[in-house]
Design a protein around this motif. Sequence first.
Motif, short mmCIF file in Angstrom:
data_model
loop_
_atom_site.label_atom_id
_atom_site.label_comp_id
_atom_site.label_asym_id
_atom_site.label_seq_id
_atom_site.Cartn_x
_atom_site.Cartn_y
_atom_site.Cartn_z
N GLN A 1 3.89 6.82 -0.56
CA GLN A 1 4.33 5.67 0.25
C GLN A 1 5.23 6.13 1.40
OE1 GLN A 1 3.65 2.21 -0.57
NE2 GLN A 1 4.46 1.82 1.48
N CYS A 2 6.38 6.76 1.08
CA CYS A 2 7.35 7.12 2.12
C CYS A 2 7.19 8.56 2.60
CB CYS A 2 8.78 6.89 1.62
SG CYS A 2 9.26 7.99 0.28
N CYS B 1 7.66 7.67 -5.33
CA CYS B 1 9.03 7.92 -5.75
C CYS B 1 9.55 6.64 -6.40
CB CYS B 1 9.90 8.36 -4.57
SG CYS B 1 10.28 7.07 -3.38
N CYS C 1 5.82 11.63 -2.21
CA CYS C 1 5.58 10.20 -2.45
C CYS C 1 4.51 9.72 -1.48
CB CYS C 1 6.87 9.42 -2.26
SG CYS C 1 6.63 7.63 -2.26
N CYS D 1 10.27 3.65 -4.04
CA CYS D 1 9.07 2.99 -3.51
C CYS D 1 8.35 2.20 -4.60
CB CYS D 1 8.11 4.00 -2.88
SG CYS D 1 8.72 4.66 -1.30
ZN ZN Z 1 8.75 6.91 -1.66
#
Ligand code: ZN
Length: 191
Positions: free
Chosen positions: A8-9, A32, A6, A35
């Motif tokens: 983002q995370c 994901c 992912c 997110c």
């Molecule tokens: Zn994520």
Amino acid sequence: MGQERCEQCGNQTPPWDTIHCGSGDGRYELLCTQCFNARIAESTGFTDFENVRFDPIRMIDCHGEPHQFHFQLRLLGDRIALDAFELRGELRAGYRFQLICEVDGDVFVLLGRLVEKIRRALSVRHIDFHERRIIDSTVRGHIEWDESQAGRLPLVVVDGKELSWDDLGRMLMSTEGWQFRLDIADPSEEL
Ligand SMILES: [Zn+2]
């Protein structure tokens, strides 16, 4: 097929739990599901949205065969979609179900309704795959991409099993001369 990261995370995520999300500059980001939902909640102001992950559940069909269902909850603007599906490896295959509710709906109620929908579907068999015939006069399923047909013919999934368009056609020939009705319904409708 491996896991994906992912953007983002940074968590490693199976492909069925990721979403390609368009960003303002025309680029696509792989996020994901959690997110993705957090981003939609932020941009739409629906911050009360319960961004939960539902654990997979195992259900038994009317022939005693087990099915493991995974869930994906998505915030889609002013609506919420909940998908349930089986996996083959890391990819969706077999039965799949969806329900949609308004953004202020209770996601746990939605889950309960979806489980009931799955239960109703698993209680019916439409095709005898041994004798390769339609059991009664109704066939329900969903339409998928057939890799071997390059978009020319669909693959249908009935009773959670893949069936080529050819095979379905052959089964229909036992009722040559009969009438039929073909209804197409969006994934969240009840068939
Ligand atoms: Zn994520």
